[in-house]
Design a protein around this motif. Structure first.
Motif, PDB file in Angstrom:
ATOM      1  N   SER A   1       0.837  -1.192   0.000  1.00 14.59           N
ATOM      2  CA  SER A   1       0.000   0.000   0.000  1.00 14.59           C
ATOM      3  C   SER A   1       0.873   1.245   0.000  1.00 14.59           C
ATOM      4  O   SER A   1       1.881   1.309   0.717  1.00 14.59           O
ATOM      5  N   GLY A   2       0.491   2.227  -0.807  1.00 10.26           N
ATOM      6  CA  GLY A   2       1.253   3.462  -0.867  1.00 10.26           C
ATOM      7  C   GLY A   2       2.502   3.391  -1.718  1.00 10.26           C
ATOM      8  O   GLY A   2       3.304   4.327  -1.720  1.00 10.26           O
ATOM      9  N   ALA A   3       2.667   2.293  -2.474  1.00  8.33           N
ATOM     10  CA  ALA A   3       3.877   2.140  -3.294  1.00  8.33           C
ATOM     11  C   ALA A   3       3.862   3.031  -4.523  1.00  8.33           C
ATOM     12  O   ALA A   3       4.901   3.278  -5.123  1.00  8.33           O
ATOM     13  N   GLY A   4       2.665   3.501  -4.925  1.00  4.17           N
ATOM     14  CA  GLY A   4       2.564   4.357  -6.102  1.00  4.17           C
ATOM     15  C   GLY A   4       1.953   3.678  -7.313  1.00  4.17           C
ATOM     16  O   GLY A   4       2.042   4.191  -8.429  1.00  4.17           O
ATOM     17  N   LYS A   5       1.302   2.533  -7.117  1.00  5.73           N
ATOM     18  CA  LYS A   5       0.758   1.764  -8.237  1.00  5.73           C
ATOM     19  C   LYS A   5      -0.340   2.537  -8.973  1.00  5.73           C
ATOM     20  O   LYS A   5      -0.315   2.650 -10.207  1.00  5.73           O
ATOM     21  N   THR A   6      -1.306   3.071  -8.235  1.00  3.13           N
ATOM     22  CA  THR A   6      -2.388   3.833  -8.875  1.00  3.13           C
ATOM     23  C   THR A   6      -1.832   5.103  -9.513  1.00  3.13           C
ATOM     24  O   THR A   6      -2.254   5.492 -10.616  1.00  3.13           O
TER      25      THR A   6
ATOM     26  N   PHE B   1      -0.446   4.356 -12.891  1.00  2.00           N
ATOM     27  CA  PHE B   1      -1.490   4.214 -13.910  1.00  2.00           C
ATOM     28  C   PHE B   1      -2.020   5.581 -14.333  1.00  2.00           C
ATOM     29  O   PHE B   1      -2.276   5.824 -15.511  1.00  2.00           O
ATOM     30  N   ARG B   2      -2.195   6.485 -13.379  1.00  2.00           N
ATOM     31  CA  ARG B   2      -2.662   7.830 -13.708  1.00  2.00           C
ATOM     32  C   ARG B   2      -1.633   8.561 -14.574  1.00  2.00           C
ATOM     33  O   ARG B   2      -2.000   9.322 -15.477  1.00  2.00           O
ATOM     34  N   LEU B   3      -0.365   8.331 -14.309  1.00  2.00           N
ATOM     35  CA  LEU B   3       0.697   8.937 -15.105  1.00  2.00           C
ATOM     36  C   LEU B   3       0.633   8.428 -16.543  1.00  2.00           C
ATOM     37  O   LEU B   3       0.723   9.204 -17.501  1.00  2.00           O
TER      38      LEU B   3
ATOM     39  N   ALA C   1      -5.965  -1.613 -15.639  1.00  2.00           N
ATOM     40  CA  ALA C   1      -6.940  -2.123 -14.680  1.00  2.00           C
ATOM     41  C   ALA C   1      -6.378  -1.952 -13.275  1.00  2.00           C
ATOM     42  O   ALA C   1      -5.418  -2.626 -12.890  1.00  2.00           O
ATOM     43  N   ASP C   2      -6.964  -1.028 -12.511  1.00  2.00           N
ATOM     44  CA  ASP C   2      -6.450  -0.659 -11.194  1.00  2.00           C
ATOM     45  C   ASP C   2      -7.179  -1.441 -10.105  1.00  2.00           C
ATOM     46  O   ASP C   2      -8.282  -1.094  -9.707  1.00  2.00           O
TER      47      ASP C   2
ATOM     48  N   VAL D   1      -2.235  -4.555 -15.180  1.00  2.44           N
ATOM     49  CA  VAL D   1      -3.177  -4.797 -14.091  1.00  2.44           C
ATOM     50  C   VAL D   1      -2.467  -4.579 -12.763  1.00  2.44           C
ATOM     51  O   VAL D   1      -1.425  -5.192 -12.493  1.00  2.44           O
ATOM     52  N   ASN D   2      -3.024  -3.722 -11.943  1.00  2.44           N
ATOM     53  CA  ASN D   2      -2.555  -3.491 -10.580  1.00  2.44           C
ATOM     54  C   ASN D   2      -3.205  -4.548  -9.691  1.00  2.44           C
ATOM     55  O   ASN D   2      -4.431  -4.557  -9.532  1.00  2.44           O
TER      56      ASN D   2
END
Length: 268
Positions: free
Chosen positions: A47-52, A55-57, A179-180, A211-212
């Motif tokens: 959690s908080g690693a920057g995955k989402t 994807f936004r980037l 896919a988040d 896929v996240n």
């Protein structure tokens, strides 16, 4: 910073020294990542690693604070207005929640995937008389929900609602799908079904897929590569079969046992 390749067709995703900052704090930093056409990539990390944010980037929803981001051959930092809208039409985004509109029937929710292809007048007309009905019906048939064409979302189970969201991607016809955590609200059996559907979409339609994943049990048999993030940086990447318990312990830290990762059948 690594330059973009000049002697070959651009990769669907190419990030060179990418960074994202919020409030002066970098939540992604020094990201170098390329994803080949048709490749299926799982993105993992605590959690908080920057995955989402990653994807936004890629989708052009977050601007790079440093480095360059090229999505489907476009430098996202230089896009705005219609050019940015065209890019987003070619990038399918599946969120943690299915984002169906509860007041609209399944057919209308599926046809939301066509909005980027229609003029405003046709989009408004479709709310009264669904346009491209055969396309919507065929997409629902691919996710085994053709009989739910006229149902309302609250008449469907959680797994069925996420299948409708996948059908919406089918009619959108994107070249790249992000896919988040698409199965975070589903049990393992339903999660496997949705991941299988997404990978089938990628393979049959020649779509590049990222896929996240929160549940690592869904990795095996579906993905060509795993990309691991930790604290906003690229921690590791390789084939799913190269994962080990040692790597996961180092990657997830305090979350390792809470996520029951020690129960996965992996080399020590």
């Amino acid at each position: 910073m690594k330059p973009f390749p000049a002697d070959q067709a651009p990769a669907p995703v190419h990030i060179a020294g990418g960074a994202v900052a919020y409030g002066g704090t970098r939540v992604l930093d020094g990201i170098d990542l390329s994803v080949a056409a048709g490749e299926r990539v799982a993105v993992i990390g605590p959690s908080g690693a920057g995955k989402t944010t990653l994807f936004r980037l890629i989708a052009g929803l977050a601007r790079p604070a440093a480095g360059r981001v090229q999505t489907l051959g476009q430098d996202t930092a230089r896009l705005s207005g219609r050019r940015l809208a065209r890019l987003r039409r070619e990038v399918g985004y599946l969120h943690q929640q299915d984002n169906l509109i509860p007041q609209l029937r399944v057919v209308h929710n599926v046809l939301m995937g066509r909005l980027g292809h229609w003029w405003l007048a046709r989009a408004l007309l479709s709310l009264l008389w669904p346009q491209e009905l055969d396309r919507a019906r065929a997409a629902l048939a691919r996710v085994e929900l053709e009989d739910k064409l006229w149902a309302l979302p609250d008449e469907l189970s959680g797994g069925q609602q996420q299948r409708v969201a996948v059908a919406r991607l089918v009619v959108q016809q994107p070249r790249l799908v992000l896919a988040d955590e698409p199965v975070s609200a589903l049990d393992l059996r339903l999660g496997r079904e949705i991941i299988a559907l997404l990978c089938d979409l990628a393979q049959r339609d020649g779509v590049t897929l990222l896929v996240n994943l929160h549940t690592l049990d869904l990795l095996q048999g579906h993905f060509d590569r795993v990309v691991a993030l930790r604290a906003g940086r690229l921690f590791w990447q390789g084939r799913p079969e190269e994962l080990s318990q040692h790597l996961l312990r180092e990657l997830y830290g305090a979350e390792y046992r809470a996520l029951h990762l020690d129960e996965m059948a992996l080399p020590a």
